[in-house]
Every structure is written in structure tokens, then in C-alpha cells.
Design a protein around this motif. Structure first.
Motif, PDB file in Angstrom:
ATOM      1  N   LEU A  95      39.496  54.434  45.637  1.00 27.41           N
ATOM      2  CA  LEU A  95      40.802  54.498  46.290  1.00 27.41           C
ATOM      3  C   LEU A  95      41.921  54.909  45.338  1.00 27.41           C
ATOM      4  CD1 LEU A  95      40.517  51.215  48.405  1.00 27.41           C
ATOM      5  CD2 LEU A  95      40.190  53.577  49.207  1.00 27.41           C
ATOM      6  N   GLY A  96      41.619  55.079  44.048  1.00 27.17           N
ATOM      7  CA  GLY A  96      42.616  55.485  43.070  1.00 27.17           C
ATOM      8  C   GLY A  96      43.665  54.423  42.789  1.00 27.17           C
ATOM      9  N   LEU A  97      43.249  53.147  42.751  1.00 23.15           N
ATOM     10  CA  LEU A  97      44.190  52.037  42.610  1.00 23.15           C
ATOM     11  C   LEU A  97      44.147  51.377  41.232  1.00 23.15           C
ATOM     12  CD1 LEU A  97      43.559  50.288  46.066  1.00 23.15           C
ATOM     13  CD2 LEU A  97      45.460  51.810  45.461  1.00 23.15           C
ATOM     14  N   GLU A  98      43.560  52.045  40.253  1.00 28.87           N
ATOM     15  CA  GLU A  98      43.373  51.418  38.938  1.00 28.87           C
ATOM     16  C   GLU A  98      44.682  50.884  38.351  1.00 28.87           C
ATOM     17  OE1 GLU A  98      42.168  54.369  40.032  1.00 28.87           O
ATOM     18  OE2 GLU A  98      40.740  55.184  38.579  1.00 28.87           O
ATOM     19  N   GLU A  99      45.772  51.638  38.495  1.00 33.35           N
ATOM     20  CA  GLU A  99      47.043  51.252  37.890  1.00 33.35           C
ATOM     21  C   GLU A  99      47.713  50.097  38.623  1.00 33.35           C
ATOM     22  OE1 GLU A  99      48.323  52.520  35.063  1.00 33.35           O
ATOM     23  OE2 GLU A  99      46.470  53.688  34.886  1.00 33.35           O
ATOM     24  N   GLU A 100      47.270  49.806  39.835  1.00 31.60           N
ATOM     25  CA  GLU A 100      47.920  48.765  40.644  1.00 31.60           C
ATOM     26  C   GLU A 100      47.167  47.435  40.627  1.00 31.60           C
ATOM     27  OE1 GLU A 100      49.591  50.281  44.469  1.00 31.60           O
ATOM     28  OE2 GLU A 100      48.557  52.127  43.884  1.00 31.60           O
ATOM     29  N   VAL A 101      46.068  47.374  39.904  1.00 35.85           N
ATOM     30  CA  VAL A 101      45.249  46.163  39.864  1.00 35.85           C
ATOM     31  C   VAL A 101      45.326  45.546  38.475  1.00 35.85           C
ATOM     32  CG1 VAL A 101      42.907  45.253  40.101  1.00 35.85           C
ATOM     33  CG2 VAL A 101      43.716  47.010  41.676  1.00 35.85           C
ATOM     34  N   PHE A 102      45.637  44.262  38.409  1.00 36.80           N
ATOM     35  CA  PHE A 102      45.769  43.558  37.147  1.00 36.80           C
ATOM     36  C   PHE A 102      44.415  43.383  36.462  1.00 36.80           C
ATOM     37  CE2 PHE A 102      45.660  39.290  35.074  1.00 36.80           C
ATOM     38  CZ  PHE A 102      46.443  39.593  33.976  1.00 36.80           C
ATOM     39  N   ALA A 103      43.399  43.021  37.234  1.00 33.99           N
ATOM     40  CA  ALA A 103      42.063  42.806  36.666  1.00 33.99           C
ATOM     41  C   ALA A 103      41.000  43.085  37.711  1.00 33.99           C
ATOM     42  CB  ALA A 103      41.918  41.381  36.137  1.00 33.99           C
ATOM     43  N   ARG A 104      39.894  43.654  37.237  1.00 34.56           N
ATOM     44  CA  ARG A 104      38.701  43.849  38.067  1.00 34.56           C
ATOM     45  C   ARG A 104      37.527  43.132  37.405  1.00 34.56           C
ATOM     46  NH1 ARG A 104      37.953  50.115  38.042  1.00 34.56           N
ATOM     47  NH2 ARG A 104      39.669  50.098  36.536  1.00 34.56           N
ATOM     48  N   ILE A 105      36.669  42.565  38.218  1.00 36.34           N
ATOM     49  CA  ILE A 105      35.426  41.991  37.704  1.00 36.34           C
ATOM     50  C   ILE A 105      34.279  42.860  38.204  1.00 36.34           C
ATOM     51  CG2 ILE A 105      33.912  39.977  37.619  1.00 36.34           C
ATOM     52  CD1 ILE A 105      37.498  39.505  38.751  1.00 36.34           C
ATOM     53  N   TYR A 125      51.519  45.917  48.552  1.00 36.87           N
ATOM     54  CA  TYR A 125      52.282  44.671  48.715  1.00 36.87           C
ATOM     55  C   TYR A 125      52.442  43.951  47.375  1.00 36.87           C
ATOM     56  CZ  TYR A 125      53.241  39.828  50.082  1.00 36.87           C
ATOM     57  OH  TYR A 125      53.778  38.573  50.184  1.00 36.87           O
ATOM     58  N   ALA A 126      51.345  43.878  46.610  1.00 39.33           N
ATOM     59  CA  ALA A 126      51.400  43.219  45.303  1.00 39.33           C
ATOM     60  C   ALA A 126      52.352  43.957  44.357  1.00 39.33           C
ATOM     61  CB  ALA A 126      50.002  43.130  44.710  1.00 39.33           C
ATOM     62  N   SER A 127      52.263  45.287  44.348  1.00 39.53           N
ATOM     63  CA  SER A 127      53.118  46.081  43.452  1.00 39.53           C
ATOM     64  C   SER A 127      54.592  45.940  43.813  1.00 39.53           C
ATOM     65  CB  SER A 127      52.712  47.551  43.517  1.00 39.53           C
ATOM     66  OG  SER A 127      51.425  47.750  42.996  1.00 39.53           O
ATOM     67  N   GLU A 128      54.908  45.972  45.097  1.00 36.48           N
ATOM     68  CA  GLU A 128      56.298  45.868  45.550  1.00 36.48           C
ATOM     69  C   GLU A 128      56.929  44.539  45.153  1.00 36.48           C
ATOM     70  OE1 GLU A 128      55.909  46.440  49.720  1.00 36.48           O
ATOM     71  OE2 GLU A 128      55.533  48.604  49.562  1.00 36.48           O
TER      72      GLU A 128
END
Length: 381
Positions: A217-227, A187-190
Motif C-alpha cells: 500500500l506504500g505506507l512505510e513512512e506512515e507506520v511507526f513500527a512493523r513486526i 487518521y494516525a498521521s493527521e
């Protein structure tokens, strides 16, 4: 000066009246079902000894960093550790902060700008909320793990030329449950929104090698930041924000909780590095034991007829709802008398009527201990 501010005195009295007054406890010898030390890393002699070797290898025999990282405190281990973190977590860059609280305050107070919008899960950690309050962006909560409610909230607002940040946790600290990160990320990417995920209770616990939930989940490219934080599964101290090189540069220049604080001492950073290096050695075995204990705990809930009292969770955090501060504190005290450390979570930390006992499972808990603590709980409630 004499006396005490009346408003502070009144607030303390109200806490006592509501049975929500907090006091510092003492270390005891009861069986641990309360700490965040999921993999037992905090007491690992191998990690302790390896940290000392790292310090010797880099000729760093110092007790303190001597200043902030922008002044005199950016000792050589920072570059080594952050390089290791970015490779391990499959990201462009990593920036170490003094704690998870500092990381969230620094990120959310500086990144969202005036005119931007922040939408956050209603159960996110206090550090995220505090950081958002310090920013100039407009912020709105959405119902816990409810993507449809998030969509409704966003659809009602006019957000032309604004950046939109969506914030959640991968494992919620007070419920132990997990959001549908794939759907949230899609949803965020779209919509070109920026997704931020706090991985505090997933670091070291989820992923093929204990990386985190986003990597599982293999979502590294779809997340802006991780803490990612190190005081839980990694058994040490500190935190890091993972993201792009540009995000790292921005935080170094504008994150006040990074800029205006003395850096972590060399030994703290060496311990972070040692803990990560030992994930491949002792971590995978411990992680497997932890996963086995989680499944055994859930099976025992059904066996002892307790599953209806617990919030559904596949994580190391398992919570038994016991409404009322007095009632849940009494249950915790009885478990303590029976030799088990299980902490009560009181309102206002959680909503009234949702007070709970919070069980934290570890790789070092035995099946016998799990069976006994749940038998004891069953007799109490």
C-alpha cells in the motif's frame, strides 16, 4: 513433594469439561490445509542448501550463539541479515528477535510509557495483548476493523502531552480479514499518533515481491513500527521489528525479551537470510500459485454453496464458522479421516459461538485437493 496445586487441577478439569482441552498432535501424511507454510519454504531444499553456503562463506560452523546479543551472541550474520531486511522492507532499521511472540512482548512492554495510551483492535494476537499488559500505559480495545469506534474511544479521553499508539494486524490470524490500513494510517498521521502493524501473516504473501501489506500500500513512512515474522510465509524461525534507527537503539537498550535471552544460532539467521534471498528466485512463482489457489478456493465456496458459512477473506486464511467446541472438533476429525489436515479453533481462543475450522492455503495445494476438501466439508456440515 506430593500432589498438585488445586487451582491448576481445577482449570485443567474446566478445559476438559468445556471440550477445549489441548494436546500435542503428531505429524501425519494427510493433505496440509493447516500449517502457516504458505509458500512451501519450510521444505525447500534450495533454501536449506543456500543457508549452509552462507554459513560456509562466513566461516560460521557453530551450533549456538553462546549468549545474548549484548554479550557474546551477536555473530556476524546478524548485521548481514538485518541490513538485508531493512533494504528489502524499505525501512531505516531492522532488529531480529527470537520469535514473533518475543518481538511483540519486547515492543509493547517497553515502548508505551506511563501516561501514554494504547488503542488496539479487539482481535489482535495474544502476544500483543500480553506485551501491552506488561507496559505502564493505559490501554483500550476498539471494535474489530472499526475506525469510527476507534475515533469515538479516543475522543472521550483527555490525552494532553501523551503519546498515543494505535495497533492492528495487516492480516488477522483467526479471521483472515484485512483492515483498511490506508484510512487508519491517514487518521494516525493527521493526529500525530503512532501506528504499529503486525505483519505476521502478510510477510512473504503480500506486496509486489512478497514484502508485506504496508509496502503493497506504500505506507512505510506512515507506520511507526512493523513486526515481520519468519515462521509463516518465510518457512523458518524468528521475527524482526522494522522502524527507525532510534527505535532500534531504544529496543536494544530497553526491550527485555531482546536483552535477556540467548541469541538465535548462526544457522537460524542464515536460514532467514536464505529465505529472503530466495523470494526473488522461487518466491514469486510460489506467490502467484498461492494467489491463484486463494481465488480458486473462494470460487469453489460459491460453487458448493459454502460461502455463507465462511468469513470474507482475500488472504490465505479462510475460516468456516461451526458454533460449539464439540461440533467443530467433530468436523475437523471427519476431515482428518478423509485425508485432510484442517484445524478447529475453539473457544476461548475465539468467542463462544464463533468456533471455526481454519483453512490455510498454500502454493503447493492443487485445485483437485481444494475441490475435494470442500466437497468433503459440504458433506460433513
Amino acid at each position: 513433594m506430593s500432589g498438585y496445586p488445586k487451582n491448576l487441577e481445577r482449570r485443567l478439569e474446566n478445559r476438559k469439561k468445556d471440550k477445549a482441552f489441548r494436546a500435542l498432535g503428531e505429524e501425519n501424511n494427510v493433505i496440509d490445509f493447516s500449517s502457516n507454510d504458505y509458500l512451501g519454504f519450510s521444505s525447500s531444499e534450495k533454501i536449506f542448501d543456500a543457508a549452509e553456503e552462507i554459513l560456509n562463506d562466513h566461516n560460521l560452523r557453530k551450533n549456538g550463539a553462546t549468549g545474548s546479543r549484548l554479550l557474546s551472541g551477536n555473530h556476524k550474520l546478524y548485521a548481514v541479515a538485518e541490513d538485508y531486511l531493512k533494504n528489502f522492507h524499505n525501512t531505516e532499521a531492522a532488529l531480529i528477535f527470537n520469535s514473533g511472540y518475543d518481538a511483540n512482548i519486547g515492543l509493547f512492554s517497553s515502548v508505551p510509557q506511563r501516561g501514554d495510551f494504547v488503542f488496539y483492535d479487539e482481535l489482535v494476537h495474544a502476544s500483543i495483548r500480553d506485551g501491552i499488559k506488561m507496559s505502564n500505559a493505559k490501554s483500550y480495545s476498539f471494535r474489530h476493523n472499526d475506525l469510527e469506534d476507534l475515533k469515538k474511544k479516543i475522543s472521550r479521553l483527555k490525552m494532553a502531552n501523551s503519546d498515543v499508539f494505535v495497533v492492528t494486524e495487516s492480516v488477522f490470524s483467526m479471521d483472515g480479514d484485512i483492515p483498511d490500513l490506508k484510512s487508519l494510517a491517514n487518521y494516525a498521521s493527521e493526529n500525530n499518533f503512532f501506528l504499529i502493524v503486525d505483519e505476521a501473516h502478510a510477510t512473504g504473501v503480500f506486496g509486489q515481491k512478497g514484502e508485506d501489506m504496508v509496502q503493497e500500500l506504500g505506507l512505510e513512512e506512515e507506520v511507526f513500527a512493523r513486526i515481520v515474522t519468519f515462521g509463516k510465509g518465510m518457512g523458518c524461525h524468528g521475527a524482526a521489528i522494522l522502524g527507525s534507527d532510534m527505535l532500534k537503539d531504544y529496543l536494544i537498550n530497553f526491550s527485555r525479551s531482546f536483552i535477556f535471552t540467548t541469541a538465535l544460532p548462526p544457522h537460524a539467521v542464515a536460514t532467514i537470510l536464505s529465505a529472503y534471498q530466495n523470494l526473488a528466485i522461487i518466491g514469486l512463482q510460489n506467490l502467484q500459485r498461492l494467489k491463484s489457489n486463494i481465488e480458486y478456493f473462494k470460487d469453489q465456496l460459491k460453487t458448493q454453496g459454502l460461502d455463507s458459512r465462511f468469513i470474507a477473506s482475500d488472504s490465505a486464511i479462510q475460516c468456516c464458522i461451526i458454533p460449539g467446541n464439540t461440533e467443530v472438533k467433530s468436523a475437523a476429525e471427519n476431515l482428518q479421516k478423509n485425508g485432510f489436515s484442517v484445524k478447529p479453533i475453539l473457544s476461548p481462543t475465539v468467542p463462544k459461538g464463533k468456533e471455526r475450522l481454519r483453512f490455510c492455503l498454500h502454493s503447493f495445494n492443487s485445485e483437485e485437493e481444494i475441490q475435494k476438501v470442500l466437497k468433503s466439508l459440504s458433506e460433513i456440515i
